[in-house]
Design an enzyme around this catalytic site. Structure first.
Site, PDB file in Angstrom:
ATOM      1  N   ASN A 140      33.703 -22.879  22.161  1.00 48.59           N
ATOM      2  CA  ASN A 140      33.816 -21.950  21.038  1.00 48.59           C
ATOM      3  C   ASN A 140      34.481 -22.703  19.895  1.00 48.59           C
ATOM      4  O   ASN A 140      35.670 -23.015  19.971  1.00 48.59           O
ATOM      5  CB  ASN A 140      34.657 -20.734  21.476  1.00 48.59           C
ATOM      6  CG  ASN A 140      34.991 -19.807  20.321  1.00 48.59           C
ATOM      7  OD1 ASN A 140      34.431 -19.934  19.222  1.00 48.59           O
ATOM      8  ND2 ASN A 140      35.904 -18.887  20.558  1.00 48.59           N
ATOM      9  N   TRP A 141      33.704 -22.984  18.859  1.00 53.05           N
ATOM     10  CA  TRP A 141      34.230 -23.787  17.752  1.00 53.05           C
ATOM     11  C   TRP A 141      35.107 -22.966  16.796  1.00 53.05           C
ATOM     12  O   TRP A 141      35.710 -23.523  15.901  1.00 53.05           O
ATOM     13  CB  TRP A 141      33.078 -24.434  16.984  1.00 53.05           C
ATOM     14  CG  TRP A 141      32.384 -25.531  17.734  1.00 53.05           C
ATOM     15  CD1 TRP A 141      32.761 -26.079  18.928  1.00 53.05           C
ATOM     16  CD2 TRP A 141      31.200 -26.236  17.324  1.00 53.05           C
ATOM     17  NE1 TRP A 141      31.881 -27.079  19.282  1.00 53.05           N
ATOM     18  CE2 TRP A 141      30.916 -27.191  18.320  1.00 53.05           C
ATOM     19  CE3 TRP A 141      30.344 -26.157  16.218  1.00 53.05           C
ATOM     20  CZ2 TRP A 141      29.821 -28.057  18.235  1.00 53.05           C
ATOM     21  CZ3 TRP A 141      29.251 -27.010  16.130  1.00 53.05           C
ATOM     22  CH2 TRP A 141      28.992 -27.947  17.138  1.00 53.05           C
TER      23      TRP A 141
ATOM     24  N   HIS B 154      36.020 -11.518  21.702  1.00 50.81           N
ATOM     25  CA  HIS B 154      36.993 -12.609  21.806  1.00 50.81           C
ATOM     26  C   HIS B 154      38.371 -12.092  21.374  1.00 50.81           C
ATOM     27  O   HIS B 154      38.472 -11.223  20.515  1.00 50.81           O
ATOM     28  CB  HIS B 154      36.569 -13.790  20.923  1.00 50.81           C
ATOM     29  CG  HIS B 154      37.440 -14.986  21.133  1.00 50.81           C
ATOM     30  ND1 HIS B 154      38.625 -15.166  20.465  1.00 50.81           N
ATOM     31  CD2 HIS B 154      37.323 -16.037  21.986  1.00 50.81           C
ATOM     32  CE1 HIS B 154      39.195 -16.281  20.894  1.00 50.81           C
ATOM     33  NE2 HIS B 154      38.419 -16.827  21.810  1.00 50.81           N
TER      34      HIS B 154
ATOM     35  N   GLU C  85      40.577 -13.175  19.489  1.00 48.97           N
ATOM     36  CA  GLU C  85      40.877 -13.206  18.046  1.00 48.97           C
ATOM     37  C   GLU C  85      40.170 -12.066  17.320  1.00 48.97           C
ATOM     38  O   GLU C  85      40.688 -11.525  16.341  1.00 48.97           O
ATOM     39  CB  GLU C  85      40.501 -14.585  17.477  1.00 48.97           C
ATOM     40  CG  GLU C  85      41.510 -15.639  17.910  1.00 48.97           C
ATOM     41  CD  GLU C  85      40.919 -16.982  18.269  1.00 48.97           C
ATOM     42  OE1 GLU C  85      39.833 -17.326  17.781  1.00 48.97           O
ATOM     43  OE2 GLU C  85      41.558 -17.705  19.076  1.00 48.97           O
TER      44      GLU C  85
ATOM     45  N   GLY D  69      45.058 -21.586  22.702  1.00 48.80           N
ATOM     46  CA  GLY D  69      45.577 -22.429  21.633  1.00 48.80           C
ATOM     47  C   GLY D  69      47.055 -22.758  21.771  1.00 48.80           C
ATOM     48  O   GLY D  69      47.686 -23.240  20.833  1.00 48.80           O
TER      49      GLY D  69
ATOM     50  N   SER E  27      43.247 -23.051  26.648  1.00 48.28           N
ATOM     51  CA  SER E  27      43.807 -24.410  26.734  1.00 48.28           C
ATOM     52  C   SER E  27      43.160 -25.255  27.827  1.00 48.28           C
ATOM     53  O   SER E  27      43.832 -26.036  28.503  1.00 48.28           O
ATOM     54  CB  SER E  27      45.334 -24.358  26.918  1.00 48.28           C
ATOM     55  OG  SER E  27      45.937 -23.739  25.796  1.00 48.28           O
TER      56      SER E  27
ATOM     57  N   GLY F 214      38.108 -23.897  23.619  1.00 50.22           N
ATOM     58  CA  GLY F 214      38.283 -23.827  22.168  1.00 50.22           C
ATOM     59  C   GLY F 214      38.516 -25.212  21.605  1.00 50.22           C
ATOM     60  O   GLY F 214      37.582 -26.005  21.445  1.00 50.22           O
ATOM     61  N   GLY F 215      39.785 -25.547  21.357  1.00 50.85           N
ATOM     62  CA  GLY F 215      40.148 -26.799  20.673  1.00 50.85           C
ATOM     63  C   GLY F 215      39.471 -28.041  21.237  1.00 50.85           C
ATOM     64  O   GLY F 215      38.968 -28.877  20.474  1.00 50.85           O
TER      65      GLY F 215
HETATM   66  P1  13P Z   1      41.704 -23.042  23.331  1.00 48.13           P
HETATM   67  O1  13P Z   1      40.889 -23.819  24.330  1.00 48.13           O
HETATM   68  O2  13P Z   1      41.875 -23.755  22.030  1.00 48.13           O
HETATM   69  O3  13P Z   1      42.979 -22.560  23.939  1.00 48.13           O
HETATM   70  O4  13P Z   1      40.850 -21.721  22.969  1.00 48.13           O
HETATM   71  C1  13P Z   1      40.338 -20.940  23.993  1.00 48.13           C
HETATM   72  C2  13P Z   1      39.414 -19.938  23.417  1.00 48.13           C
HETATM   73  O5  13P Z   1      39.813 -19.019  22.746  1.00 48.13           O
HETATM   74  C3  13P Z   1      37.972 -20.127  23.669  1.00 48.13           C
HETATM   75  O6  13P Z   1      37.251 -19.003  23.289  1.00 48.13           O
END
Ligand code: 13P
Length: 247
Positions: free
Chosen positions: A7-8, A93, A95, A169, A209, A230-231
């Site tokens: 997920n960018w 998600h 967020e 994150g 993470s 994510g990251g």
């Molecule tokens: P991180 O891998 O940056 O913690 O993000 C996870 C995420 O929200 C993937 O959708």
């Protein structure tokens, strides 16, 4: 077979997305695994239609509106995402839920819109730290799943992603035991609704993470069928390393 999804978020506009595709090399990732990236909407078409996209790399949209078209400035509809080349949609998600105030009812409508457009929904669920500390993990993730199961039960295919909000994150990850426990809760509910055989076909991904160094341990947990990254999905090499790490 595992699902490795990236997920960018709000990273990689069209030029950076194109650079990712040029560099991404999946030869170290077992052909048994499924690879998906979720670029921002503005880059979706560029990624899906790029001649440099590895055909194994499938494409999804990070969010859709629940209507197919209309006066909704700034939004992207599921049919538009499908037309741009998406085959998956990320729904609910954390967020979206916690930064943009999306409700369970919103996620249900977005799942329905995704299915109408032929997109495979990836439903995200997960508790906050406060909810975990108050012993509410099961209640929260089942509430989030139950809100959409009526819409999902007849879908040809869907995925679930367990992403504890406190692990996103932050560098914190759930322990393999925590992940297995939450995934087991979700699997049991899926079995009640879809039967044991039906529930076994629904991949449940872990997110929060995930990095090349911890992907295998998390993936080895019972009921963890893949990862939503994510990251560490922004760098083509680390995304491929995660795919390679899971065997
Ligand atoms: P991180 O891998 O940056 O913690 O993000 C996870 C995420 O929200 C993937 O959708």
């Amino acid at each position: 077979m595992a699902v490795i999804a990236g997920n960018w978020k709000m990273h990689h506009g069209p030029a950076d997305a194109a650079a990712f595709l040029t560099e991404f090399d999946a030869t170290s990732v077992s052909a048994a695994h499924e690879l998906i990236v979720f670029p921002p909407s503005i880059s979706l078409y560029a990624v899906a239609s790029s001649p440099h996209r590895d055909p194994r790399l499938q494409v999804g949209v990070q969010n859709v509106h629940w209507e197919d078209a209309g006066a909704f400035t700034g939004e992207t509809s599921a049919p538009m995402a499908a037309g741009a080349g998406a085959t998956f949609s990320l729904i609910g998600h954390s967020e979206r839920r916690h930064v943009f105030g999306e409700s369970d009812e919103d996620t249900r409508r977005k799942v329905e819109a995704s299915l109408r457009a032929g997109l495979v929904p990836v439903l995200c669920v997960g508790e906050t730290l406060e909810e975990r500390q108050s012993g509410a993990v099961e209640r929260v993730i089942l509430r989030q799943l139950d809100a959409v199961l009526g819409a999902l039960r007849d879908a040809d295919r869907f995925l679930v992603a367990y992403e504890p909000v406190w692990a996103i994150g932050t560098g914190e990850t759930a322990t393999p035991a925590d992940a297995s426990s939450a995934h087991g809760t979700l699997r049991a509910r899926l079995e009640e609704v879809l039967g044991v055989a039906g529930a076994a076909t629904v991949p449940i991904l872990y997110g929060g993470s995930v990095k090349p160094g911890n992907a295998l341990e998390l993936m080895s947990s019972v009921d963890v069928d893949g990862v939503l990254v994510g990251g560490a999905s922004l760098e083509p090499t680390s995304f491929a390393e995660i795919g390679a790490a899971v065997g």
